[in-house]
Design an enzyme around this catalytic site. Structure first.
Site, short mmCIF file in Angstrom:
data_model
loop_
_atom_site.label_atom_id
_atom_site.label_comp_id
_atom_site.label_asym_id
_atom_site.label_seq_id
_atom_site.Cartn_x
_atom_site.Cartn_y
_atom_site.Cartn_z
N VAL A 194 25.82 28.56 -1.72
CA VAL A 194 26.90 28.42 -2.74
C VAL A 194 26.23 27.95 -4.03
O VAL A 194 25.95 28.48 -5.01
CB VAL A 194 28.03 27.71 -2.23
N GLU A 231 34.80 28.98 -3.69
CA GLU A 231 33.74 29.94 -3.73
C GLU A 231 34.21 30.61 -2.64
O GLU A 231 34.35 30.25 -1.57
CB GLU A 231 32.34 29.22 -3.46
N ARG A 284 29.96 35.70 0.36
CA ARG A 284 29.40 36.11 1.73
C ARG A 284 27.95 35.97 1.67
O ARG A 284 27.19 36.29 0.87
CB ARG A 284 29.70 37.36 2.21
N LYS A 308 41.27 28.58 -0.27
CA LYS A 308 40.11 28.73 0.39
C LYS A 308 40.25 28.58 1.70
O LYS A 308 39.76 29.54 2.53
CB LYS A 308 39.11 27.46 0.02
N LEU A 321 37.86 44.28 10.35
CA LEU A 321 38.36 44.67 11.49
C LEU A 321 37.49 45.26 12.58
O LEU A 321 38.01 46.02 13.38
CB LEU A 321 39.55 45.79 11.29
N GLY A 326 33.53 42.66 17.98
CA GLY A 326 32.09 42.29 18.26
C GLY A 326 32.08 41.12 19.23
O GLY A 326 32.90 40.70 20.03
N CYS A 379 30.98 28.99 8.32
CA CYS A 379 32.23 28.94 7.56
C CYS A 379 33.28 29.14 8.20
O CYS A 379 34.23 28.17 8.47
CB CYS A 379 32.24 29.75 6.06
N LYS A 431 34.25 26.55 11.26
CA LYS A 431 34.31 25.41 10.66
C LYS A 431 35.58 25.05 9.99
O LYS A 431 36.42 24.06 10.12
CB LYS A 431 33.00 24.84 9.60
N LYS A 475 24.94 37.15 11.40
CA LYS A 475 25.51 38.43 10.66
C LYS A 475 24.09 39.12 10.09
O LYS A 475 23.09 38.24 10.04
CB LYS A 475 26.24 38.28 9.62
C1 UGA Z 1 32.71 33.74 5.01
C2 UGA Z 1 33.75 34.58 4.05
O1 UGA Z 1 33.66 35.96 4.02
C3 UGA Z 1 33.43 34.33 2.44
O2 UGA Z 1 34.41 34.83 1.29
C4 UGA Z 1 33.31 32.73 2.04
O3 UGA Z 1 33.06 32.48 1.02
C5 UGA Z 1 32.32 32.16 3.20
O4 UGA Z 1 32.74 32.74 4.46
C6 UGA Z 1 32.22 30.91 2.94
O5 UGA Z 1 33.49 29.90 3.24
O6 UGA Z 1 31.39 30.09 2.49
P1 UGA Z 1 30.12 34.43 5.74
O7 UGA Z 1 30.37 33.53 6.65
O8 UGA Z 1 28.95 34.11 4.80
O9 UGA Z 1 31.43 34.55 4.71
O10 UGA Z 1 30.10 35.85 6.39
P2 UGA Z 1 31.22 36.99 6.81
O11 UGA Z 1 30.51 38.36 6.24
O12 UGA Z 1 32.78 36.55 6.47
O13 UGA Z 1 31.02 36.96 8.48
C7 UGA Z 1 31.50 35.79 8.95
C8 UGA Z 1 31.34 36.42 10.77
O14 UGA Z 1 32.32 37.14 10.93
C9 UGA Z 1 30.10 37.04 11.04
O15 UGA Z 1 29.81 36.34 12.26
C10 UGA Z 1 30.28 38.50 11.26
O16 UGA Z 1 29.36 39.06 12.20
C11 UGA Z 1 31.73 38.56 11.62
N1 UGA Z 1 32.77 39.59 11.60
C12 UGA Z 1 32.96 40.01 10.29
C13 UGA Z 1 33.09 40.34 12.42
O17 UGA Z 1 33.09 39.93 13.90
N2 UGA Z 1 33.73 41.34 12.21
C14 UGA Z 1 34.35 41.60 11.20
O18 UGA Z 1 34.94 42.83 10.73
C15 UGA Z 1 33.70 41.07 9.95
#
Ligand code: UGA
Length: 429
Positions: A11, A151, A154, A204, A250, A253, A260, A263, A320
């Protein structure tokens, strides 16, 4: 404007670089001398597409500076952003010690009028504490306003998320701070939600928990689809077309991971409990999430029978794609369970192997994605990196002992994998 960021994690560093790129003078304060020396040379501590270039460009333009000391860069700042980590404590609360500690250091160095804004994810009520610490520690004559500016970026798409956010949330203590923060964000075109601290803080947590809930819902539908013989991807596509539901987040997996969602869901459950509300809906979100990790191991047993002595190749370790982050990655739990069952693991990830070696020191790491297949009885895809989508199945076939793939991210077309001679297990199909 002159801005100071405390913290250079995802961030802090991304937002600092973006604000510098928008023409502001930005100082970033850290506490590890080696990291700050590297940052001054443009060497960043994380992998994030485009970030290294953006940081270097703005260092060269003289708009982005790094330092260890608060006293040089707090007095001159119009806005100070707190962007330090708030990890989970053993009880599930957010650990606020660093936030509160830096608040005092900022307070002591304030001069003239300054807006102090928190970007760290902190539970409702924390900002009042920070405001109190600033008021108590600031020198006579210094004036301070306070704001919560959460914030939503992602990892993996952090720069574009910061430049093109869905919304900007500003929870300011007064209209002077509100005006200054609106002005600072003016070049970023997005709707602005103006509110108080408590609401900004809760937006948030509510957003992250809702996204986690969507993923767990998709995973529950995937489980049910497997039992009914339905195709979860079609079911989820079908419901996602309803604008009220939306198609994003959606994808079923191995469960959500990262620094994030796990937690923040935990913290919101604890915040609710502390306020006499049992947020059992979110407890079930967590249960489904850990069940998805165990489910991968069940599928491995289904594919191989006994796991003892079997060689399993793992494609992907990061939580990811497009990141080297291993924090709470599903791969950690899944590989640990497979190893406990006696399997031999050989893994590859394009970016996360350095970080993985500290949490999974005992497994073997391959030098490329094809080597994990050498002599393997089973291949498991855990992260949806683009490289894996384009893998040469012919090459994999030559190297594997038994042709079997578990695709926890549904990146392959099952019929093509089967046509190539492999057995295939996806999620929800
Ligand atoms: C997440 C939020 O999407 C952000 O908006 C937020 O700012 C951030 O946390 C934070 O609080 O700092 P992030 O953790 O970087 O972002 O990544 P995501 O893309 O949200 O993915 C989180 C997890 O969900 C990953 O393990 C991903 O593989 C999983 N996921 C995501 C799924 O299993 N299915 C989905 O459809 C989407």
């Amino acid at each position: 404007m002159t801005i100071t960021f405390i913290g250079h994690g995802y961030v802090g560093l991304v937002t600092a670089a973006v604000f510098a790129d928008l023409g502001n003078t930005v100082n970033v304060v850290g506490h590890t001398p080696e990291k700050i020396e590297n940052l001054k040379k443009g060497i960043i501590p994380i992998f994030e597409p485009g970030l290294s270039e953006l940081v270097k460009k703005n260092i060269d333009a003289g708009r982005l500076m790094f330092t260890l000391s608060f006293d040089k860069v707090i007095p001159e700042a119009d806005v100070v952003f707190i962007a330090v980590g708030t990890p989970s404590t053993t009880t599930g609360d957010a650990d606020l010690s660093t936030v509160l500690d830096v608040a005092e250091k900022i307070g002591k160095n304030l001069k003239g009028y300054t807006v102090v804004a928190t970007k760290s994810t902190v539970p409702a009520g924390t900002n009042k504490k920070v405001q109190r610490i600033l008021a108590e520690s600031k020198p006579k004559g210094a004036e301070v306003s306070y704001a919560s500016v959460p914030e939503f970026l992602r990892e993996g798409s952090a720069i574009s998320d910061t430049v093109n956010p869905d919304r900007i949330v500003i929870g300011a203590s007064d209209s002077r701070a509100q005006k200054l923060l609106i002005k600072l964000h003016e070049p970023i075109k997005a709707p602005v939600v103006l509110t108080n601290f408590e609401t900004a803080e809760l937006i948030k947590y509510a957003a992250n928990s809702f996204l986690a809930l969507k993923i767990s819902y998709a995973n529950a539908i995937a489980k049910l689809s497997e039992l009914l013989g339905a195709d979860a991807l079609k079911v989820l596509e079908g419901i996602g077309m309803d604008k009220r539901i939306g198609s994003l987040f959606l994808s079923p997996g191995p469960g959500y991971g990262g620094s994030c969602f796990p937690k923040d869901v935990k913290a919101l459950i604890t915040i609710a409990k502390d306020n006499d509300y049992a947020f059992s809906l979110l407890e079930e979100v967590e249960n489904i999430n850990s069940q998805m990790r165990r489910d991968v191991v069940k599928k491995a047993r289904k594919a191989l029978g006994e796991l003892r002595g079997k060689k399993i190749g793992i494609l992907g370790l990061a939580f990811k794609p497009n990141t080297d982050d291993m924090r709470d990655a599903p791969a950690i739990d899944i590989i640990t369970l497979l190893v406990n069952d006696g399997a031999q693991i050989c893994a590859f990830d394009p970016q996360a192997m350095g970080n993985a070696k500290t949490v999974l020191p005992k497994i073997e790491y391959a030098r490329d994605m094809y080597s994990v297949a050498d002599g393997a009885d089973l291949l498991i895809v855990l992260t949806d990196w683009n490289d894996f989508k384009e893998i040469d199945l012919g090459e994999i076939k030559k190297r594997m002992k038994t042709l079997s793939i578990i695709d926890t991210r549904n990146i392959y077309e099952p019929s093509e994998i089967v046509k190539a001679g492999f057995s295939y297990i996806g999620v929800g199909r």
